[in-house]
Design a protein around this motif. Structure first.
Motif, PDB file in Angstrom:
ATOM      1  N   VAL A   1       0.511  -6.335  -5.577  1.00 58.48           N
ATOM      2  CA  VAL A   1       0.007  -4.860  -6.094  1.00 58.48           C
ATOM      3  C   VAL A   1       0.578  -4.622  -7.611  1.00 58.48           C
ATOM      4  CG1 VAL A   1      -0.250  -2.546  -5.414  1.00 58.48           C
ATOM      5  CG2 VAL A   1      -0.402  -4.093  -3.711  1.00 58.48           C
TER       6      VAL A   1
ATOM      7  N   VAL B   1      -6.433   4.292  -8.721  1.00 54.75           N
ATOM      8  CA  VAL B   1      -5.526   4.617  -8.194  1.00 54.75           C
ATOM      9  C   VAL B   1      -5.655   5.280  -6.920  1.00 54.75           C
ATOM     10  CG1 VAL B   1      -3.228   5.047 -10.390  1.00 54.75           C
ATOM     11  CG2 VAL B   1      -4.908   6.887  -9.191  1.00 54.75           C
TER      12      VAL B   1
ATOM     13  N   THR C   1      -5.399  -5.167  -6.968  1.00 53.75           N
ATOM     14  CA  THR C   1      -4.217  -6.026  -5.895  1.00 53.75           C
ATOM     15  C   THR C   1      -4.791  -7.687  -5.173  1.00 53.75           C
ATOM     16  OG1 THR C   1      -4.322  -3.249  -4.897  1.00 53.75           O
ATOM     17  CG2 THR C   1      -4.081  -5.580  -3.173  1.00 53.75           C
TER      18      THR C   1
ATOM     19  N   SER D   1       0.801  -2.522 -10.935  1.00 51.59           N
ATOM     20  CA  SER D   1      -0.169  -1.787 -11.698  1.00 51.59           C
ATOM     21  C   SER D   1      -0.703  -2.329 -13.149  1.00 51.59           C
ATOM     22  CB  SER D   1       0.625   0.049 -11.627  1.00 51.59           C
ATOM     23  OG  SER D   1      -0.063   0.586 -12.668  1.00 51.59           O
TER      24      SER D   1
ATOM     25  N   CYS E   1      -5.533  -0.174 -11.576  1.00 50.44           N
ATOM     26  CA  CYS E   1      -4.828  -1.159 -10.343  1.00 50.44           C
ATOM     27  C   CYS E   1      -4.761  -2.155  -9.994  1.00 50.44           C
ATOM     28  CB  CYS E   1      -4.388   0.011  -9.333  1.00 50.44           C
ATOM     29  SG  CYS E   1      -3.626   1.286  -9.798  1.00 50.44           S
TER      30      CYS E   1
ATOM     31  N   TYR F   1       3.750  -9.453 -17.135  1.00 51.95           N
ATOM     32  CA  TYR F   1       3.224  -8.181 -16.475  1.00 51.95           C
ATOM     33  C   TYR F   1       4.475  -7.326 -16.469  1.00 51.95           C
ATOM     34  CZ  TYR F   1      -2.026  -9.450 -16.700  1.00 51.95           C
ATOM     35  OH  TYR F   1      -3.279  -9.279 -16.817  1.00 51.95           O
TER      36      TYR F   1
ATOM     37  N   GLY G   1      -8.840  -3.439 -15.459  1.00 52.52           N
ATOM     38  CA  GLY G   1      -9.028  -3.685 -14.697  1.00 52.52           C
ATOM     39  C   GLY G   1     -10.054  -5.045 -13.774  1.00 52.52           C
TER      40      GLY G   1
ATOM     41  N   THR H   1       5.952  -2.565 -12.834  1.00 56.57           N
ATOM     42  CA  THR H   1       4.807  -2.459 -12.664  1.00 56.57           C
ATOM     43  C   THR H   1       3.944  -2.766 -11.620  1.00 56.57           C
ATOM     44  OG1 THR H   1       3.741  -4.393 -14.170  1.00 56.57           O
ATOM     45  CG2 THR H   1       4.302  -2.426 -15.505  1.00 56.57           C
TER      46      THR H   1
ATOM     47  N   GLN I   1      -9.736   6.318  -3.303  1.00 52.76           N
ATOM     48  CA  GLN I   1      -9.814   6.124  -4.735  1.00 52.76           C
ATOM     49  C   GLN I   1      -9.714   7.049  -5.678  1.00 52.76           C
ATOM     50  OE1 GLN I   1     -10.431   1.908  -4.491  1.00 52.76           O
ATOM     51  NE2 GLN I   1      -9.250   1.771  -3.299  1.00 52.76           N
TER      52      GLN I   1
ATOM     53  N   CYS J   1      -0.414   2.754  -6.770  1.00 51.86           N
ATOM     54  CA  CYS J   1      -1.404   1.768  -6.753  1.00 51.86           C
ATOM     55  C   CYS J   1      -1.225   1.027  -4.816  1.00 51.86           C
ATOM     56  CB  CYS J   1      -1.094   0.921  -6.872  1.00 51.86           C
ATOM     57  SG  CYS J   1      -1.858   1.273  -8.681  1.00 51.86           S
ATOM     58  N   ASN J   2      -0.773   1.479  -4.424  1.00 53.54           N
ATOM     59  CA  ASN J   2      -0.397   0.906  -2.843  1.00 53.54           C
ATOM     60  C   ASN J   2      -1.091   1.619  -2.023  1.00 53.54           C
ATOM     61  OD1 ASN J   2       2.175  -0.300  -4.854  1.00 53.54           O
ATOM     62  ND2 ASN J   2       2.616  -1.249  -2.535  1.00 53.54           N
TER      63      ASN J   2
ATOM     64  N   GLY K   1      -3.287   1.484 -17.068  1.00 51.41           N
ATOM     65  CA  GLY K   1      -4.111   1.843 -16.136  1.00 51.41           C
ATOM     66  C   GLY K   1      -5.646   0.748 -16.148  1.00 51.41           C
TER      67      GLY K   1
END
Length: 205
Positions: free
Chosen positions: A167, A192, A178, A169, A176, A149, A114, A153, A103, A198-199, A174
């Motif tokens: 997941v 990312v 999860t 974004s 990400c 959200y 985040g 996204t 990442q 992001c996946n 930003g």
């Protein structure tokens, strides 16, 4: 005695001048049209765009903005020494085969945003125990949409056994987030992936 100019000779003279002009010959007393200046495309201001995106994020999520106000926006400097691979052959092979999962690096401000979003979502899911958490992908998607959200996204999916994950974004700025709803509920922020998005990338090289 000066020669007389007849109408026919005048027409021929004018036609001759037109031919010379059409062939690119400059007629005395006329000025060439100036060439248009070359068009200059403006250089995109990435810093201004990032600042505008953060401002839109802060308007959408004022509580997150307040919690992360004043955090540094520069990426922490890394050591000039490249990261060394493990000396153990098996561990080295594993690290090389899973390098595609690397990442990027978050700024302290992005990490704060985040983490704040992750905590916000985890609380809405009922904490680590997930009491009252959504039971279907549709319910989970509706919960995230209701929290601000937008559907575009977030990716919400259920495994073959019915376990829910998502997941996300973070809109505008930003990073990400999860989450996995299988008890204990896990919701974490991250940058990312180096390969993009992001996946988590599926498959190595």
């Amino acid at each position: 005695m000066a020669p007389r100019t007849t109408p026919a000779s005048a027409v021929l003279l004018a036609a001759g001048l037109l031919v010379l002009t059409g062939c690119g010959t400059k007629v005395p007393g006329t000025a060439a049209a100036p060439s248009p200046p070359p068009s200059l495309s403006p250089t995109p201001d990435h810093a201004a765009r990032a600042a505008a995106a953060e401002a839109r994020h802060d308007a959408l999520f004022p509580e997150v903005a307040a919690a992360c106000a004043g955090k540094p926006t520069a990426v922490p400097s890394r050591s000039a020494t490249p990261e060394s691979l493990p000396t153990d052959p098996e561990a080295r092979k594993y690290a090389e085969n899973h390098g595609y999962k690397r990442q990027g690096t978050l700024t302290p401000a992005a990490q704060c945003r985040g983490d704040a979003h992750a905590a916000r979502i985890k609380a809405a899911l009922g904490g680590s125990e997930g009491k009252g958490a959504p039971r279907t992908a549709q319910e989970l998607g509706a919960l995230l949409t209701g929290m601000g959200y937008e559907p575009g996204t977030a990716d919400v999916y259920a495994s073959s056994t019915g376990n829910l994950s998502f997941v996300l974004s973070i809109p505008e700025s930003g990073p990400c987030v999860t989450g996995h709803l299988t008890p204990p509920v896990s919701v974490k922020a991250h940058a990312v992936y180096v390969e993009g998005g992001c996946n988590e990338p599926r498959g190595g090289h």
